[in-house]
Scaffold this active site. Structure first.
Site, short mmCIF file in Angstrom:
data_model
loop_
_atom_site.label_atom_id
_atom_site.label_comp_id
_atom_site.label_asym_id
_atom_site.label_seq_id
_atom_site.Cartn_x
_atom_site.Cartn_y
_atom_site.Cartn_z
N ASP A 107 0.85 -1.19 0.00
CA ASP A 107 0.00 0.00 0.00
C ASP A 107 0.89 1.24 0.00
OD1 ASP A 107 -2.20 -1.62 0.17
OD2 ASP A 107 -2.65 -1.17 2.27
N ARG A 158 -1.27 -0.21 -8.80
CA ARG A 158 -2.66 0.13 -8.48
C ARG A 158 -2.78 1.65 -8.40
NH1 ARG A 158 -3.38 -0.83 -2.50
NH2 ARG A 158 -3.42 -3.02 -3.03
P1 FAD Z 1 -14.61 8.63 -4.39
O1 FAD Z 1 -13.93 9.73 -5.12
O2 FAD Z 1 -14.54 8.62 -2.89
O3 FAD Z 1 -16.12 8.58 -4.82
C1 FAD Z 1 -16.47 8.64 -6.20
C2 FAD Z 1 -17.75 7.87 -6.42
O4 FAD Z 1 -17.57 6.48 -6.14
C3 FAD Z 1 -18.91 8.29 -5.52
O5 FAD Z 1 -19.57 9.44 -6.02
C4 FAD Z 1 -19.76 7.03 -5.53
O6 FAD Z 1 -20.49 6.95 -6.74
C5 FAD Z 1 -18.72 5.92 -5.52
N1 FAD Z 1 -18.38 5.53 -4.13
C6 FAD Z 1 -17.24 5.81 -3.48
N2 FAD Z 1 -17.28 5.31 -2.23
C7 FAD Z 1 -18.48 4.74 -2.08
C8 FAD Z 1 -19.14 4.07 -1.00
N3 FAD Z 1 -18.56 3.92 0.20
N4 FAD Z 1 -20.39 3.58 -1.19
C9 FAD Z 1 -21.01 3.74 -2.38
N5 FAD Z 1 -20.43 4.38 -3.45
C10 FAD Z 1 -19.19 4.87 -3.30
N6 FAD Z 1 -5.44 5.00 -0.64
C11 FAD Z 1 -4.14 5.28 -0.37
O7 FAD Z 1 -3.80 6.44 -0.14
N7 FAD Z 1 -3.20 4.27 -0.35
C12 FAD Z 1 -3.52 2.98 -0.64
O8 FAD Z 1 -2.65 2.10 -0.63
C13 FAD Z 1 -4.87 2.68 -0.98
N8 FAD Z 1 -5.24 1.43 -1.30
C14 FAD Z 1 -6.52 1.20 -1.73
C15 FAD Z 1 -6.85 -0.07 -2.21
C16 FAD Z 1 -8.12 -0.29 -2.74
C17 FAD Z 1 -8.47 -1.65 -3.27
C18 FAD Z 1 -9.08 0.77 -2.78
C19 FAD Z 1 -10.46 0.58 -3.35
C20 FAD Z 1 -8.76 2.00 -2.27
C21 FAD Z 1 -7.50 2.24 -1.74
N9 FAD Z 1 -7.14 3.50 -1.25
C22 FAD Z 1 -5.82 3.74 -0.94
C23 FAD Z 1 -8.18 4.53 -0.98
C24 FAD Z 1 -8.32 5.53 -2.13
O9 FAD Z 1 -7.22 6.38 -2.16
C25 FAD Z 1 -9.60 6.39 -1.96
O10 FAD Z 1 -9.51 7.13 -0.78
C26 FAD Z 1 -10.89 5.64 -1.92
O11 FAD Z 1 -10.90 4.52 -2.78
C27 FAD Z 1 -12.06 6.56 -2.31
O12 FAD Z 1 -11.96 6.97 -3.65
P2 FAD Z 1 -12.85 6.35 -4.84
O13 FAD Z 1 -12.06 6.42 -6.08
O14 FAD Z 1 -13.23 4.94 -4.44
O15 FAD Z 1 -14.16 7.19 -4.94
#
Ligand code: FAD
Length: 279
Positions: A107, A158
């Site tokens: 991560d 990723r």
């Molecule tokens: P957002 O910009 O939060 O949301 C965009 C849209 O996605 C929303 O409008 C909605 O339609 C949908 N959505 C988002 N969340 C939800 C929810 N809870 N329920 C329903 N719909 C939703 N971050 C790091 O800094 N370091 C890492 O190593 C890291 N690893 C990750 C690994 C994985 C597999 C994932 C999925 C995320 C990881 N993250 C990590 C977190 C990432 O940086 C984001 O903070 C997080 O994924 C939220 O961004 P998003 O792109 O999912 O959507």
């Protein structure tokens, strides 16, 4: 035992519970990225202990035959103690992964850890000719250059939007600007990365854009999403033939993780309150 309210986001406290969850996921066509909860250790024993726990987990994954890999946090296996502690523990986990044919992700934490994480990744992925993956964050302004560097290396990358509050001189602050960067980086990755692209996002727009880029460039890709977040979308994508990996946290330190998930969206908070009130 974790209370049912937290079990939407966390697979249990033990590796056995986590693997039982993975078996259910696999039956629905979804693979798993197992993460033992823990971070920011300032002393060596807990960092070594978690590195060892990952190695045992890798053996368990191999023995049980489930479709799963692992993802470690740098500060969980020693980065806050020293770069050499992290490098040593990370190397041991990757070595065990290699022996058992289990993929190991790292991560990405806050910007102060980016260089050390990239350096360790570069060394290990070169030594092992892949078998290792790293996460990069679209909110950081440096990520375009980091992706150029990563495009010359084996292993997987990723792309996420970024979960840490970072200073304005280093990171985009507006959501729209982060989304724009995410799209640009995705396009670069589909164009330049032969080993495939990991789309770490729940955002329907980004997932649709990834599908379009896949059609355009033919580069393989996988969608990665968190356990308990848009689970139905994960199953639907898998049914459509997209490779889906669910990030599955487990372990005794589930409370603060559950709290973060419950607080990040109104719907999750309501879900938690309804579970507490039994409605
Ligand atoms: P957002 O910009 O939060 O949301 C965009 C849209 O996605 C929303 O409008 C909605 O339609 C949908 N959505 C988002 N969340 C939800 C929810 N809870 N329920 C329903 N719909 C939703 N971050 C790091 O800094 N370091 C890492 O190593 C890291 N690893 C990750 C690994 C994985 C597999 C994932 C999925 C995320 C990881 N993250 C990590 C977190 C990432 O940086 C984001 O903070 C997080 O994924 C939220 O961004 P998003 O792109 O999912 O959507």
């Amino acid at each position: 035992m974790i209370p049912p309210i937290a079990s939407r986001f966390v697979a249990g406290e033990t590796p056995a519970e986590a693997i039982a969850h993975v078996e259910e996921l696999n039956e629905r066509g979804v693979n798993a990225i197992l993460n033992l909860l823990g971070e920011h250790y300032h002393e060596r024993p807990p960092a070594d202990e978690d590195a060892q726990a990952y190695q045992t987990l890798i053996e368990d994954i191999d023995q049980s035959g489930v479709d799963a890999c692992v993802s470690v946090k740098p500060s969980q296996i020693g980065l806050d103690i020293g770069e050499e502690v992290f490098a040593e523990n990370f190397a041991d986990v990757v070595e065990t992964g290699d022996e058992h044919d289990v993929f190991v992700w790292v991560d990405m934490e806050d910007h102060e850890t980016t260089d050390a994480t990239l350096d360790a990744f570069e060394r290990l992925t070169t030594e092992h000719d892949g078998g290792v993956g790293i996460c990069v964050q679209a909110n950081l302004k440096r990520t375009g250059e980091d992706l150029e560097r990563l495009s010359d290396l084996p292993g997987k990358v990723r792309l996420v939007k970024g979960a840490y509050d970072e200073p304005a001189e280093l990171a985009y602050q507006e959501k729209s600007r982060v989304n724009e960067a995410y799209r640009d980086y995705l396009e670069f990755m589909f164009r330049e990365f032969e080993d495939g692209v990991a789309v770490g996002s729940h955002d329907p727009e980004m997932l649709e854009y990834a599908r379009e880029l896949h059609d355009e460039y033919g580069t393989p890709y996988e969608a990665q999403m968190l356990m308990g977040v848009r689970d139905d979308a994960q199953y639907d994508l898998a049914a459509e033939g997209v490779e889906v990996w669910q990030y599955v946290p487990y372990g005794g330190k589930w409370l603060s993780y559950f709290y973060r998930r419950a607080m990040e969206r109104k719907e999750n908070l309501l879900f938690a309150l309804r579970a507490v009130l039994g409605r």
